[in-house]
Design a protein around this motif. Structure first.
Motif, PDB file in Angstrom:
ATOM      1  N   VAL A 280       0.837  -1.203   0.000  1.00 44.73           N
ATOM      2  CA  VAL A 280       0.000   0.000   0.000  1.00 44.73           C
ATOM      3  C   VAL A 280       0.871   1.252   0.000  1.00 44.73           C
ATOM      4  CG1 VAL A 280      -1.744   1.307   1.273  1.00 44.73           C
ATOM      5  CG2 VAL A 280      -1.918  -1.181   1.127  1.00 44.73           C
ATOM      6  N   LEU A 281       1.927   1.245   0.799  1.00 44.77           N
ATOM      7  CA  LEU A 281       2.792   2.421   0.904  1.00 44.77           C
ATOM      8  C   LEU A 281       3.611   2.654  -0.362  1.00 44.77           C
ATOM      9  CD1 LEU A 281       4.020   2.050   4.595  1.00 44.77           C
ATOM     10  CD2 LEU A 281       2.297   3.630   3.704  1.00 44.77           C
ATOM     11  N   SER A 282       3.731   1.652  -1.226  1.00 49.29           N
ATOM     12  CA  SER A 282       4.472   1.808  -2.480  1.00 49.29           C
ATOM     13  C   SER A 282       3.623   2.452  -3.578  1.00 49.29           C
ATOM     14  CB  SER A 282       4.978   0.444  -2.971  1.00 49.29           C
ATOM     15  OG  SER A 282       3.900  -0.358  -3.467  1.00 49.29           O
ATOM     16  N   GLN A 283       2.319   2.600  -3.314  1.00 54.00           N
ATOM     17  CA  GLN A 283       1.396   3.141  -4.306  1.00 54.00           C
ATOM     18  C   GLN A 283       1.147   4.640  -4.064  1.00 54.00           C
ATOM     19  OE1 GLN A 283       0.336   0.995  -6.884  1.00 54.00           O
ATOM     20  NE2 GLN A 283       1.928  -0.173  -5.829  1.00 54.00           N
ATOM     21  N   PRO A 284       0.622   5.346  -5.076  1.00 55.48           N
ATOM     22  CA  PRO A 284       0.327   6.779  -4.888  1.00 55.48           C
ATOM     23  C   PRO A 284      -0.681   7.010  -3.764  1.00 55.48           C
ATOM     24  CG  PRO A 284       0.251   6.175  -7.221  1.00 55.48           C
ATOM     25  CD  PRO A 284       0.354   4.890  -6.451  1.00 55.48           C
ATOM     26  N   ALA A 285      -0.565   8.147  -3.104  1.00 51.90           N
ATOM     27  CA  ALA A 285      -1.477   8.501  -2.008  1.00 51.90           C
ATOM     28  C   ALA A 285      -2.725   9.166  -2.593  1.00 51.90           C
ATOM     29  CB  ALA A 285      -0.780   9.432  -1.027  1.00 51.90           C
ATOM     30  N   ASP A 286      -3.507   8.373  -3.338  1.00 53.39           N
ATOM     31  CA  ASP A 286      -4.679   8.925  -4.013  1.00 53.39           C
ATOM     32  C   ASP A 286      -5.980   8.217  -3.639  1.00 53.39           C
ATOM     33  OD1 ASP A 286      -4.408   6.478  -5.268  1.00 53.39           O
ATOM     34  OD2 ASP A 286      -4.006   7.306  -7.263  1.00 53.39           O
ATOM     35  N   GLY A 287      -5.910   7.269  -2.677  1.00 56.09           N
ATOM     36  CA  GLY A 287      -7.112   6.584  -2.219  1.00 56.09           C
ATOM     37  C   GLY A 287      -7.515   5.377  -3.030  1.00 56.09           C
TER      38      GLY A 287
END
Length: 327
Positions: free
Chosen positions: A84-91
């Motif tokens: 999850v933390l490797s993905q963009p912070a876009d929800g």
């Protein structure tokens, strides 16, 4: 300054203000723009997975976009969390979180991230108290009979856990600290083996999550010495709380909720929170919670964040005193 210059300045200032506001607003308006991934950091079939699949269906209907559950188990929820933390912070990539979000940094001091810093609460889903379960052959009916048995064994009394650092383990360690007794943990690979060990007489007791133990409690294959909530369980109204039995203020809950990567816009988190709360109002989800004997959390992101922070404060102290540390 001329009238034209003043007008130009006002328009420029308004444009700057709009530019500041628009990114968050646009994020909320465009969200979700693609499939949402709900990462479960545990194997399929467990309570976290079951909860995720129950909420995903309703959430997808509310948002008008598919919500796909992906199981990414490993390293005590670290593998799924890191994804999850490797993905963009876009929800668009969320974590089905449990108490590990609150306890992880204290159990795994060498982990590459800080769950309390790197995730933000979206919505709590449900929590379940624990039951102190024993085999029917156990000599005693209440929690003080277990305390007496532990004192009699002079520190050799054993209890089952579903693995080091799990809530059944941490709850029993807190119970030891509150009551001043000695008990030795015997870790098993999950709840089912721990219950089997109690039934077989390998260990006397287990602090099991209520929804995990309820079928065996209702069938009489297990007995409960007390529930770890301040009010009796609606599923087991005849079982007294530990608080009632003199262990004042003792609570132990396993909880599940949804978190997003820190930095996810407030507007997106608010939209997700509203959608999750709406999904939890659907009859099929309510029926699922009732069958589990679970208590809905719901409410705002702030309500869930406070629960996480309070848990972190409580369990960091328990972990430190018990000197529990994972590799």
């Amino acid at each position: 300054m001329t009238q034209m210059s003043r007008r130009t300045a006002i328009l420029a200032a308004a444009g700057l203000a709009l530019a500041t506001l628009l990114p968050g607003q646009a994020a909320a308006q465009d969200f979700p723009s693609k499939t949402i991934r709900l990462i479960v950091p545990f194997p399929a079939g467990g309570p976290s997975d079951t909860t995720a699949r129950a909420i995903a269906q309703g959430l997808g209907k509310v948002l008008g976009q598919a919500v796909v559950v992906e199981n990414k188990p490993g390293a005590g929820a670290i593998v799924g969390s890191e994804l999850v933390l490797s993905q963009p912070a876009d929800g668009h990539t969320l974590l089905m979180a449990s108490n590990v979000v609150a306890t992880g940094k204290f159990l795994y001091p060498s982990m590459s991230f800080d769950p309390l810093r790197d995730f933000r609460a979206v919505a709590g889903v449900f929590r379940s108290p624990h039951q102190v379960v024993v085999a029917p052959s156990f000599q005693g009916k209440g929690i003080h009979d277990l305390i007496a048995a532990a004192k009699k064994d002079g520190g050799k009394f054993q209890y089952a856990s579903s693995g080091t650092g799990t809530m059944p383990h941490l709850g029993a360690e807190r119970f030891k600290q509150v009551t001043g007794i000695e008990m030795q943990p015997i870790p098993y690979r999950g709840s089912a083996p721990a219950i089997t060990a109690v039934l077989a007489g390998e260990v006397p007791a287990y602090f099991d999550i209520e929804f995990s133990a309820q079928s065996m409690l209702k069938s009489g294959r297990l007995r409960s010495l007390g529930v770890t909530a301040l009010q009796r369980s609606p599923q087991f109204p005849d079982v007294p709380t530990l608080d009632e039995q003199g262990i004042k203020g003792f609570e132990l809950y396993s909880w599940f909720g949804i978190v997003a990567k820190a930095g996810t816009p407030d507007t997106v988190v608010a939209k997700l929170n509203a959608a999750i709360n709406t999904a939890m109002e659907q009859p099929e989800f309510k029926e699922r919670l009732e069958a589990l004997g679970a208590q809905r959390i719901g409410g705002s992101p702030a309500v869930f964040q406070k629960m996480i922070n309070d848990d972190a404060k409580l369990w960091s102290d328990v972990i430190r005193k018990a000197k529990i540390q994972m590799d």
